[in-house]
Scaffold this motif. Structure first.
Motif, PDB file in Angstrom:
ATOM      1  N   ALA A 288       0.830  -1.207   0.000  1.00  0.00           N
ATOM      2  CA  ALA A 288       0.000   0.000   0.000  1.00  0.00           C
ATOM      3  C   ALA A 288       0.868   1.262   0.000  1.00  0.00           C
ATOM      4  O   ALA A 288       0.563   2.243  -0.688  1.00  0.00           O
ATOM      5  CB  ALA A 288      -0.932  -0.001   1.212  1.00  0.00           C
ATOM      6  N   SER A 289       1.949   1.221   0.759  1.00  0.00           N
ATOM      7  CA  SER A 289       2.864   2.366   0.798  1.00  0.00           C
ATOM      8  C   SER A 289       3.464   2.625  -0.573  1.00  0.00           C
ATOM      9  O   SER A 289       3.542   3.766  -1.038  1.00  0.00           O
ATOM     10  CB  SER A 289       3.985   2.115   1.807  1.00  0.00           C
ATOM     11  OG  SER A 289       3.480   1.987   3.117  1.00  0.00           O
ATOM     12  N   ARG A 290       3.894   1.551  -1.221  1.00  0.00           N
ATOM     13  CA  ARG A 290       4.518   1.692  -2.542  1.00  0.00           C
ATOM     14  C   ARG A 290       3.523   2.306  -3.535  1.00  0.00           C
ATOM     15  O   ARG A 290       3.882   3.186  -4.328  1.00  0.00           O
ATOM     16  CB  ARG A 290       5.005   0.333  -3.025  1.00  0.00           C
ATOM     17  CG  ARG A 290       5.720   0.387  -4.370  1.00  0.00           C
ATOM     18  CD  ARG A 290       6.285  -0.954  -4.768  1.00  0.00           C
ATOM     19  NE  ARG A 290       7.499  -1.284  -4.017  1.00  0.00           N
ATOM     20  CZ  ARG A 290       7.583  -2.275  -3.123  1.00  0.00           C
ATOM     21  NH1 ARG A 290       6.526  -3.044  -2.873  1.00  0.00           N
ATOM     22  NH2 ARG A 290       8.718  -2.496  -2.492  1.00  0.00           N
ATOM     23  N   ALA A 316       1.465  10.125   0.965  1.00  0.00           N
ATOM     24  CA  ALA A 316       2.495   9.126   0.686  1.00  0.00           C
ATOM     25  C   ALA A 316       3.545   9.103   1.779  1.00  0.00           C
ATOM     26  O   ALA A 316       3.928   8.025   2.277  1.00  0.00           O
ATOM     27  CB  ALA A 316       3.140   9.409  -0.664  1.00  0.00           C
ATOM     28  N   LYS A 317       4.038  10.281   2.177  1.00  0.00           N
ATOM     29  CA  LYS A 317       5.067  10.327   3.216  1.00  0.00           C
ATOM     30  C   LYS A 317       4.515   9.827   4.543  1.00  0.00           C
ATOM     31  O   LYS A 317       5.155   9.036   5.243  1.00  0.00           O
ATOM     32  CB  LYS A 317       5.606  11.745   3.386  1.00  0.00           C
ATOM     33  CG  LYS A 317       6.703  11.826   4.460  1.00  0.00           C
ATOM     34  CD  LYS A 317       7.186  13.224   4.698  1.00  0.00           C
ATOM     35  CE  LYS A 317       8.373  13.231   5.672  1.00  0.00           C
ATOM     36  NZ  LYS A 317       8.032  12.784   7.025  1.00  0.00           N
ATOM     37  N   LEU A 318       3.325  10.276   4.915  1.00  0.00           N
ATOM     38  CA  LEU A 318       2.730   9.879   6.183  1.00  0.00           C
ATOM     39  C   LEU A 318       2.575   8.366   6.274  1.00  0.00           C
ATOM     40  O   LEU A 318       3.066   7.730   7.214  1.00  0.00           O
ATOM     41  CB  LEU A 318       1.369  10.560   6.345  1.00  0.00           C
ATOM     42  CG  LEU A 318       0.512  10.075   7.523  1.00  0.00           C
ATOM     43  CD1 LEU A 318       1.176  10.427   8.843  1.00  0.00           C
ATOM     44  CD2 LEU A 318      -0.889  10.680   7.446  1.00  0.00           C
ATOM     45  N   PHE A 319       1.895   7.787   5.304  1.00  0.00           N
ATOM     46  CA  PHE A 319       1.592   6.361   5.386  1.00  0.00           C
ATOM     47  C   PHE A 319       2.850   5.510   5.253  1.00  0.00           C
ATOM     48  O   PHE A 319       3.030   4.533   5.992  1.00  0.00           O
ATOM     49  CB  PHE A 319       0.583   5.978   4.300  1.00  0.00           C
ATOM     50  CG  PHE A 319       0.030   4.590   4.476  1.00  0.00           C
ATOM     51  CD1 PHE A 319      -1.022   4.355   5.341  1.00  0.00           C
ATOM     52  CD2 PHE A 319       0.586   3.519   3.796  1.00  0.00           C
ATOM     53  CE1 PHE A 319      -1.529   3.071   5.527  1.00  0.00           C
ATOM     54  CE2 PHE A 319       0.096   2.228   3.969  1.00  0.00           C
ATOM     55  CZ  PHE A 319      -0.974   1.997   4.836  1.00  0.00           C
ATOM     56  N   ALA A 320       3.723   5.875   4.337  1.00  0.00           N
ATOM     57  CA  ALA A 320       4.917   5.061   4.102  1.00  0.00           C
ATOM     58  C   ALA A 320       5.865   5.088   5.293  1.00  0.00           C
ATOM     59  O   ALA A 320       6.428   4.048   5.676  1.00  0.00           O
ATOM     60  CB  ALA A 320       5.634   5.526   2.842  1.00  0.00           C
ATOM     61  N   THR A 321       6.077   6.250   5.897  1.00  0.00           N
ATOM     62  CA  THR A 321       7.017   6.316   7.019  1.00  0.00           C
ATOM     63  C   THR A 321       6.441   5.655   8.268  1.00  0.00           C
ATOM     64  O   THR A 321       7.160   4.967   8.998  1.00  0.00           O
ATOM     65  CB  THR A 321       7.416   7.768   7.323  1.00  0.00           C
ATOM     66  OG1 THR A 321       6.242   8.562   7.561  1.00  0.00           O
ATOM     67  CG2 THR A 321       8.196   8.377   6.165  1.00  0.00           C
TER      68      THR A 321
END
Length: 393
Positions: A288-290, A316-321
């Motif tokens: 999901a992050s990708r 993108a930054k919030l969820f991925a990190t």
């Protein structure tokens, strides 16, 4: 086929970057001194053209998707190399995007070759997430200014060859009173020291004791520096998510390898339902992050409206990190004490994964950006609907 499936050319590029990282960058990173700039590593990245990929041509940053692929791939193999590349981008994009041709020509080739170390000097002790609260003073001095004050948690400080420095040119004006300047690392009155951080990257404190800058050193417009900072961060924000995806993928791969080989309770550890559910959750968050990162990068490259780009990049930054923090932590839990030994892949990832939730806009700031953007879009939708109704009437 996925909307964000990589092309053959992109897959070949990823393989090339991975091969270079494994064969040459990892050994150079291992020989580096923690907390300092690894110039041999930067030089190698320059020789292989990796740093040049930061620039899409004269006066342009790289395509967002290409930058994301580069950062994700390096992060899977060598976080030191990824961080070195990212800090070069952060330090140089302001003068690439806003500098004069003379400024860009003076530094860009060296940054791309890995012989000029660049730095982004925004944060201060009392101005982290509230970047508009800068106190570093830029006081008029003839046709230029004198910079006085301190910066802290600055990338590549105090070893950088060139700094993009954000200083207050108009008192009490917050965001409207900040100007961005290019400052050489050997400028008279500039000094600094290293900071000992959890993740062993080159960060430091800078002291400006009447450092002289001229009108030609201004990036963009006087009192327009906040735009320079935010534009730079907007360009890089999706790729911070890519860095997180790369780390999370490395942790997931390690967890899969360990749990399918580790014998416990009469069989592979992965046979335990509790373990398989954790692996499923980890893999889902990585995927999901990708997708969020690639979607934000594709939107940027397609030239979508700035308000939408900012919201997508923040998501993108919030969820991925946040997901990367979970995945790395869970991988450690599945490995047990061995993952906490100094030098273990996950021990290093555990230290590296924490900072991206803070820098270039903390998670709380990203939530504020997303929420504000959603509300503004809804208000605009209602206003447009009312306007349409009045026209019909």
């Amino acid at each position: 086929m996925s909307a964000f499936a990589l092309t053959g050319e992109q897959r070949a590029y990823v393989r090339q970057v991975r091969e270079v990282a494994v064969a040459e960058l990892v050994p150079l990173a291992e020989r580096g001194v923690e907390g300092t700039v690894n110039r041999p590593l930067l030089a190698a990245m320059g020789r292989h053209g990796l740093l040049a990929r930061l620039f899409g041509g004269t006066g342009r940053s790289a395509a967002a998707m290409e930058l994301c692929l580069l950062r994700e791939t390096l992060a899977e193999v060598c976080t030191d190399a990824e961080t070195a590349l990212a800090l070069q981008a952060l330090g140089s994009y302001p003068f690439v995007l806003f500098g004069t041709d003379e400024i860009a020509a003076r530094y860009s080739d060296g940054v791309a070759a890995g012989t000029v170390v660049a730095s982004f000097a925004l944060s201060e002790a009392e101005a982290g997430s509230d970047a508009a609260a800068l106190a570093l003073r830029a006081e008029p001095d003839g046709d230029g200014w004198r910079l006085t004050g301190e910066k802290t948690w600055i990338s590549n400080a105090p070893e950088a060859d060139v700094y993009t420095v954000f200083a207050r040119t108009t008192p009490h004006a917050r965001a409207r009173g900040i100007t961005a300047f290019v400052v050489p690392g050997d400028a008279a009155g500039l000094s600094g020291e290293h900071l000992d951080m959890l993740a062993p990257h080159a960060l430091g404190r800078l002291t400006f004791d009447g450092v002289r800058v001229s009108a030609a050193d201004v990036l963009g417009e006087v009192d327009g520096g906040f735009k320079v900072a935010m534009r730079t961060l907007d360009v890089l924000r999706p790729s911070v998510g890519a860095f997180a995806v790369g780390m999370a993928q490395a942790a997931l791969d390690a967890a899969l390898s360990h749990t399918t080989r580790r014998q416990a309770f009469g069989g592979p550890l992965s046979d335990q339902q509790a373990v398989s559910h954790l692996l499923a959750e980890m893999a889902t968050r990585v995927a999901a992050s990708r997708l969020l990162v690639y979607a934000a990068a594709a939107a940027h490259d397609a030239g979508e409206p700035p308000d939408q780009l900012t919201r997508q990049a923040a998501m993108a930054k919030l969820f991925a990190t946040e997901s990367a923090q979970y995945v790395v932590d869970t991988a450690i839990q599945l490995h047990g004490a061995r993952a906490l030994q100094r030098g273990h892949l996950l021990e290093r990832l555990y230290r590296d994964v924490r900072a991206p939730r803070i820098y270039e806009g903390a998670s709380e700031v990203q939530r504020t950006i997303i929420g504000r953007s959603l509300v503004q879009a809804e208000i605009a939708r209602h206003e447009n609907a009312r306007a349409d109704t009045r026209q019909e009437g």
